[in-house]
Design a protein around this motif. Structure first.
Motif, short mmCIF file in Angstrom:
data_model
loop_
_atom_site.label_atom_id
_atom_site.label_comp_id
_atom_site.label_asym_id
_atom_site.label_seq_id
_atom_site.Cartn_x
_atom_site.Cartn_y
_atom_site.Cartn_z
N MET A 356 0.82 -1.22 0.00
CA MET A 356 0.00 0.00 0.00
C MET A 356 0.85 1.27 0.00
O MET A 356 0.45 2.28 -0.56
N GLU A 357 2.00 1.23 0.64
CA GLU A 357 2.82 2.45 0.67
C GLU A 357 3.52 2.69 -0.65
O GLU A 357 3.52 3.78 -1.19
N GLU A 358 4.08 1.62 -1.17
CA GLU A 358 4.78 1.72 -2.46
C GLU A 358 3.78 1.99 -3.59
O GLU A 358 4.07 2.72 -4.53
N GLY A 359 2.58 1.40 -3.47
CA GLY A 359 1.53 1.62 -4.46
C GLY A 359 1.85 1.04 -5.83
O GLY A 359 1.38 1.55 -6.85
N ASN A 360 2.60 -0.05 -5.86
CA ASN A 360 3.00 -0.64 -7.13
C ASN A 360 1.95 -1.64 -7.62
O ASN A 360 1.83 -2.75 -7.09
N PHE A 361 1.18 -1.21 -8.63
CA PHE A 361 0.09 -2.07 -9.14
C PHE A 361 0.62 -3.34 -9.79
O PHE A 361 -0.07 -4.35 -9.83
N MET A 362 1.84 -3.29 -10.31
CA MET A 362 2.35 -4.44 -11.03
C MET A 362 2.82 -5.54 -10.09
O MET A 362 2.85 -6.71 -10.45
#
Ligand SMILES: NC(=O)N[C@H]1NC(=O)NC1=O
Ligand SMILES: [Zn+2]
Ligand SMILES: [Zn+2]
Length: 484
Positions: A356-362
């Motif tokens: 959630m913090e990084e927010g990396n969808f991949m």
């Protein structure tokens, strides 16, 4: 073929119900039964619906305790045919106790557990036994199990038969990598062979219908794309994935037709997202007589790609949530009956895997966490399309009961299990920090912070009042459902 729900510690069991009676009536001005909505009283006796008194019921309800719910809706409990409960093996993601408590609080009275995300996956008689053992004394609602169709058992009818004989309600397979190492994907030959065995048992094959297209049209992906942008994820998993899978299922679908090689079997497409070509292909197959059903999920009906904030991986799922026009088409297909039913695809993980913090969808885990909210979400978003209470009961109870082979569940009818939700469609609430959420991890749900309408007051499972006014029954008396 007979399916039974073995009554574990059923009635009168200590603490199973918040009501002290085994024989009582419930009534309201809006009972969804017998194809209508209106004033009625429902007699519950020893876990079953004994009678329904329609209209002015007062003369029928003599001496027995009566719970009058006023103008609240009394409806069949929801049957969620697609939930990942993750136990044993990944109980830190979700579990039988937390999952079924959330279900009860959301008006769901039966869940069917998916064969993957737990460890080991449910792909054999032995691994099903591990599931059933892990569920003991933890269930607040009834729970059945799908088994996995994987390359290891698909071409081996005796392995498949032992899994089916052990009681799974049907099988599930993936046409693309599942994200779970011990649940490999199947190709169309595995599916065609598996269906022949399923035909003998008259049980369905549920398919995660996404396949990596042969010709990739994702050249754009070669460039530098921002993994925090939802558009990047959408480009990596286009509608062509769903379309390619369904094209590959052409022969399997044809085999289910009358006179076909697997007549009697049934293909069920889980979580349809593409409402364009993929849906058209499925409509054609249905039209030519294939035994095919389709489900979609509340997140495809509630959200659109345009509103997914960058980096908000709570919305990541596969297939992806697509654009607003796609959502409109899904509603239309549901209302027109081309999409048969709804399910949650509740598929949480631990919050760290959602990145959630990084927010990396991949890289984030793909899965929406929603179990407790599916009724208010469907209602809140369906209202503007004019959906009716009878449609809700069809999509969430009657059709799912049929898919899961539960002949005594899914309707308020004499002789059926007294699996009932009582709820107030008009009651609005804000899913804020004070709202009691029973999922193992509340913060990963994309619905948190949303305003919804439709509040669950009471949930009955086989006559046991398992949830009322924000409280659960003291004991977990749900049953495991095994096909016979
Ligand atoms: N393994 C698993 O739960 N996958 C599910 N998650 C998701 O978003 N779609 C799925 O099929
Ligand atoms: Zn899936
Ligand atoms: Zn799933």
């Amino acid at each position: 073929l007979l399916y039974t729900a073995p009554f574990s510690k059923s009635l009168g069991g200590e603490g199973c119900s918040l009501l002290p009676h085994g024989h009582f009536w419930i009534a309201s001005q809006r009972v969804v039964a017998l194809g209508r909505v209106g004033p009625a009283a429902v007699e519950v006796k020893e876990g079953l619906i004994n009678a329904i008194a329609v209209g002015d019921y007062r003369s029928f309800v003599l001496r027995r305790p009566l719970v009058d719910y006023g103008d609240a809706v009394i409806m069949p409990g929801l049957i969620d045919v697609h939930a990942h409960l993750d136990e044993p093996g990944r109980a830190e993601w979700e579990g039988f106790s937390t999952g079924t408590r959330a279900a009860a609080a959301g008006g769901i009275t039966t869940l069917v557990d998916m064969p993957l995300n737990s460890f080991p996956s449910t792909v054999s008689e032995e691994t099903l036994k591990l599931k059933v053992d892990a569920a003991r004394d933890k269930l607040y609602v009834d729970v059945g199990f799908w088994g996995g169709l994987v390359p290891e058992n698909a071409l081996n009818p005796s392995k498949l038969e032992s899994l089916l004989n052990a009681g799974v309600l049907g099988l599930k397979s993936f046409m693309c990598p599942s994200g779970i190492n011990d649940f490999p994907m199947t190709n169309s030959s595995h599916i065609e062979e598996g269906l022949v065995t399923l035909a003998k048992y008259k049980r369905p094959l549920l398919i995660h219908a996404e396949r990596i297209p042969d010709v990739s049209s994702d050249e754009e992906l070669d460039g530098e794309l921002d993994p925090r942008s939802y558009a990047t994820y959408l480009k990596s998993r286009t509608p062509a994935w769903e379309e390619s899978a369904v094209r590959d299922l052409k022969r399997a679908m044809k085999d289910t037709e009358v006179g076909g090689r697997s007549e009697g079997a049934h293909l069920h497409i889980v979580h349809l997202s593409d409402s364009k070509t993929t849906l058209d292909l499925l409509k054609d197959a249905k039209h030519s007589g294939a035994k095919v059903t389709i489900e979609t999920c509340p997140h495809y009906l509630a959200f659109s790609a345009e509103e997914v904030p960058d980096g908000d991986t709570r919305f990541k799922c596969s297939p992806p949530i697509r654009d607003a026009a796609n959502k409109e088409n899904l509603w239309e297909a549901l209302l027109d009956g081309h999409i048969d039913m709804l399910s949650s695809d509740h598929s949480p993980s631990t919050p760290d895997l959602k990145l959630m913090e990084e927010g990396n969808f991949m890289k984030a885990w793909g899965g929406i966490s929603s179990l407790q909210f599916v009724l208010p979400v469907t209602w809140s978003h369906g209202k503007k399309y004019g959906i009716t209470l009878n449609q809700l009961a069809s999509w969430w109870s009657e059709k799912p009961a049929e898919l899961a082979g539960q002949k005594n569940k899914g309707s308020i009818l004499p002789g059926y299990h007294a699996d009932i939700v009582v709820w107030k469609p008009e009651a609005q609430f804000h899913l804020d920090d004070t709202h009691a959420v029973y999922h193992k991890h509340r913060n990963i749900s994309a619905y948190l912070g949303k305003e919804l309408s439709g509040k669950v007051l009471s949930t009955f499972v086989r006559g046991n009042l398992v949830f009322a006014e924000g409280r659960h029954a003291g004991a977990a008396c749900g049953a495991t459902i095994l096909a016979k």
